[in-house]
Design a protein around this motif. Structure first.
Motif, mmCIF file in Angstrom:
data_model
loop_
_atom_site.group_PDB
_atom_site.id
_atom_site.type_symbol
_atom_site.label_atom_id
_atom_site.label_comp_id
_atom_site.label_asym_id
_atom_site.label_seq_id
_atom_site.Cartn_x
_atom_site.Cartn_y
_atom_site.Cartn_z
ATOM 1 N N LEU A 32 0.851 -1.204 0.000
ATOM 2 C CA LEU A 32 0.000 0.000 0.000
ATOM 3 C C LEU A 32 0.878 1.242 0.000
ATOM 4 O O LEU A 32 1.720 1.404 0.894
ATOM 5 N N VAL A 33 0.684 2.125 -0.984
ATOM 6 C CA VAL A 33 1.475 3.356 -1.066
ATOM 7 C C VAL A 33 0.529 4.556 -1.195
ATOM 8 O O VAL A 33 -0.347 4.567 -2.068
ATOM 9 N N ALA A 34 0.695 5.558 -0.329
ATOM 10 C CA ALA A 34 -0.088 6.794 -0.456
ATOM 11 C C ALA A 34 0.580 7.671 -1.506
ATOM 12 O O ALA A 34 1.770 7.973 -1.408
ATOM 13 N N VAL A 35 -0.212 8.046 -2.518
ATOM 14 C CA VAL A 35 0.335 8.806 -3.649
ATOM 15 C C VAL A 35 -0.415 10.128 -3.812
ATOM 16 O O VAL A 35 -1.629 10.191 -3.575
ATOM 17 N N PRO A 36 0.308 11.180 -4.243
ATOM 18 C CA PRO A 36 -0.385 12.462 -4.426
ATOM 19 C C PRO A 36 -1.241 12.420 -5.685
ATOM 20 O O PRO A 36 -0.842 11.815 -6.694
ATOM 21 N N SER A 37 -2.419 13.034 -5.640
ATOM 22 C CA SER A 37 -3.167 13.257 -6.880
ATOM 23 C C SER A 37 -3.492 14.747 -6.931
ATOM 24 O O SER A 37 -3.241 15.469 -5.967
ATOM 25 N N GLU A 38 -4.045 15.203 -8.032
ATOM 26 C CA GLU A 38 -4.357 16.630 -8.130
ATOM 27 C C GLU A 38 -5.481 17.017 -7.165
ATOM 28 O O GLU A 38 -5.622 18.182 -6.808
ATOM 29 N N THR A 39 -6.283 16.039 -6.707
ATOM 30 C CA THR A 39 -7.402 16.339 -5.799
ATOM 31 C C THR A 39 -6.946 16.199 -4.347
ATOM 32 O O THR A 39 -6.778 17.183 -3.639
ATOM 33 N N VAL A 40 -6.786 14.946 -3.895
ATOM 34 C CA VAL A 40 -6.333 14.650 -2.530
ATOM 35 C C VAL A 40 -5.368 13.464 -2.632
ATOM 36 O O VAL A 40 -5.298 12.808 -3.673
ATOM 37 N N TYR A 41 -4.630 13.180 -1.546
ATOM 38 C CA TYR A 41 -3.774 11.991 -1.558
ATOM 39 C C TYR A 41 -4.646 10.732 -1.658
ATOM 40 O O TYR A 41 -5.729 10.657 -1.051
ATOM 41 N N GLY A 42 -4.173 9.741 -2.446
ATOM 42 C CA GLY A 42 -4.874 8.464 -2.563
ATOM 43 C C GLY A 42 -4.046 7.358 -1.925
ATOM 44 O O GLY A 42 -2.817 7.425 -1.912
ATOM 45 N N LEU A 43 -4.740 6.348 -1.369
ATOM 46 C CA LEU A 43 -4.041 5.183 -0.803
ATOM 47 C C LEU A 43 -4.132 4.059 -1.826
ATOM 48 O O LEU A 43 -5.151 3.384 -1.954
ATOM 49 N N ALA A 44 -3.019 3.870 -2.579
ATOM 50 C CA ALA A 44 -3.066 3.014 -3.765
ATOM 51 C C ALA A 44 -2.646 1.577 -3.480
ATOM 52 O O ALA A 44 -1.794 1.312 -2.624
ATOM 53 N N ALA A 45 -3.290 0.662 -4.231
ATOM 54 C CA ALA A 45 -2.909 -0.753 -4.239
ATOM 55 C C ALA A 45 -3.332 -1.345 -5.582
ATOM 56 O O ALA A 45 -4.209 -0.796 -6.261
ATOM 57 N N ASP A 46 -2.717 -2.462 -5.946
ATOM 58 C CA ASP A 46 -3.055 -3.194 -7.170
ATOM 59 C C ASP A 46 -4.548 -3.571 -7.143
ATOM 60 O O ASP A 46 -4.983 -4.306 -6.248
ATOM 61 N N ALA A 47 -5.312 -3.068 -8.137
ATOM 62 C CA ALA A 47 -6.766 -3.296 -8.151
ATOM 63 C C ALA A 47 -7.124 -4.755 -8.425
ATOM 64 O O ALA A 47 -8.283 -5.139 -8.304
ATOM 65 N N GLY A 48 -6.121 -5.569 -8.765
ATOM 66 C CA GLY A 48 -6.398 -6.976 -9.052
ATOM 67 C C GLY A 48 -6.061 -7.903 -7.894
ATOM 68 O O GLY A 48 -6.197 -9.128 -8.027
ATOM 69 N N ARG A 49 -5.569 -7.380 -6.783
ATOM 70 C CA ARG A 49 -5.117 -8.241 -5.672
ATOM 71 C C ARG A 49 -6.010 -8.087 -4.450
ATOM 72 O O ARG A 49 -5.942 -7.079 -3.738
ATOM 73 N N SER A 50 -6.785 -9.144 -4.190
ATOM 74 C CA SER A 50 -7.713 -9.095 -3.052
ATOM 75 C C SER A 50 -7.002 -8.830 -1.737
ATOM 76 O O SER A 50 -7.500 -8.076 -0.896
ATOM 77 N N ASP A 51 -5.805 -9.445 -1.545
ATOM 78 C CA ASP A 51 -5.121 -9.275 -0.252
ATOM 79 C C ASP A 51 -4.756 -7.806 -0.020
ATOM 80 O O ASP A 51 -4.963 -7.249 1.067
#
Ligand code: TXA
Ligand code: MG
Length: 329
Positions: A32-51
């Motif tokens: 899990l990596v928090a990444v900046p976006s133009e709106t707000v920070y997002g908490l990103a993860a692979d959308a294909g991995r349930s875990d």
């Protein structure tokens, strides 16, 4: 991913924005990596991995019935997310992507169930932020990313706010500049007729209606369409510790007794405020709102008072967030 970064562990890595490859490698490994976006920070993860997706819900304390937005680098990744794109979907991507618009589409078979919380639709956004875009390109993966805050708290618009809420609960945060827009994307559902704005945001109703005049905004009263379509609207949101009220609801006893934090464009209206955020424009108000809420938490403010904004254009999203922060859902 580092095994010691399960929730509760104090080891969230700080990553420099230039170190795209490192952020991408953590994501590719299911982290899990928090990444900046133009709106707000997002908490990103692979959308294909349930875990990995389950860890997003765990880290945020997010109810599992609230679906996630899938972020992609460009329209060529749409077939990894959805069954088809209706003609209006294409028109909106053409007009507003990359940018702060999220489009709800019929879900494709490869999207993990955790992303959509059981709905047969998926919300997709192509972010414009150069760091987020570079990370998407480097992983080649669709990335699910909710706002990077503990559930119910104001969204994080700086990496420091991410740390405040999620330190030790996520693998890494990219330490970039504050998010330039400050309020979330607009969520529009093009699988319905007429198309419906499920969450107001940085792209206004008026902008959308210039492309498709029949687009309408969900009204709280329109329960059937709204609450079924966007489960996120049911939950507590955007709330700092101190109560939030509109300036025109402030009573004389409150004026006298409370330690007030005031945000607005006309700062002369509340000279006794202990903390003031003077906004130069509506855009500035939107950019600074969540950060101000968090500063009020740090400054023992007992009442947050917000100057009212007309609920049209960007004001619609700003008024919606302040109304929800006040506990009126
Ligand atoms: O600006 C943004 O949209 C940020 C950045 C990181 O992209 N993301 C964000 O995500 O605000 P989140 O999870 O805090 O809010 C997503 C909203 C929620 O209200 C959720 O219910 C709604 O989008 N949503 C997600 N998938 C949906 C779907 N398939 N149908 C309807 N609503 C959906
Ligand atoms: Mg959120």
């Amino acid at each position: 991913m580092n095994a010691s970064t399960q929730p509760g562990s104090p080891s969230t890595q700080r990553i420099a924005p230039a170190d795209i490859a490192h952020a991408a490698s953590i994501l590719a490994a299911g982290g899990l990596v928090a990444v900046p976006s133009e709106t707000v920070y997002g908490l990103a993860a692979d959308a294909g991995r349930s875990d990995a997706l389950q860890r997003i819900f765990q880290a945020k304390g997010r109810p599992s019935d609230n679906p996630l937005i899938v972020h992609i680098a460009g329209v060529d990744q749409l077939n990894a997310c959805c069954r088809e794109v209706p003609p209006l979907g294409w028109k909106l991507f053409e007009a507003f992507a990359p940018g702060p618009l999220t489009i709800v589409l019929p879900k494709g078979p490869s999207i993990a169930g955790e992303v959509t919380a059981g709905l047969d639709t998926v919300a997709v956004r192509i972010p414009a932020h150069p760091t987020f875009h570079a990370i998407l390109e480097a992983t080649g993966l669709p990335l699910a990313a909710p706002s990077a805050n503990r559930s119910g708290r104001p969204s994080a618009t700086t990496w420091q706010a991410v740390i405040e809420d999620l330190d030790g609960r996520i693998d890494a945060v990219v330490c970039d500049a504050p998010c330039p827009l400050g309020l979330e994307s607009t969520v529009v559902d093009v699988t319905r007729s007429p198309p419906l704005i499920l969450r107001t945001g940085m792209i206004t109703l008026e902008q959308l209606q210039r492309i498709e005049p029949t687009v309408r905004a969900w009204q709280g009263r329109d329960v059937d369409a709204g609450s079924m379509a966007s489960p996120g609207l049911r939950h507590r949101h955007y709330q700092p510790k101190a109560p939030v009220i509109w300036l025109d609801h402030l009573t004389a006893p409150q004026r006298a007794a409370e330690r007030i934090g005031f945000i607005g464009q006309t700062t002369s209206s509340l000279p006794q405020a202990a903390l003031v955020c003077a906004c130069a424009s509506l855009e500035d108000y939107a950019r600074r709102l969540y950060d101000f809420f968090r500063r009020c938490d740090d400054s023992q403010i007992s009442l947050i008072v917000c100057e009212r904004v007309a609920a049209s254009g960007l004001g619609a999203a700003l008024a919606d967030r302040i109304r929800r922060a006040s506990g009126d859902t």
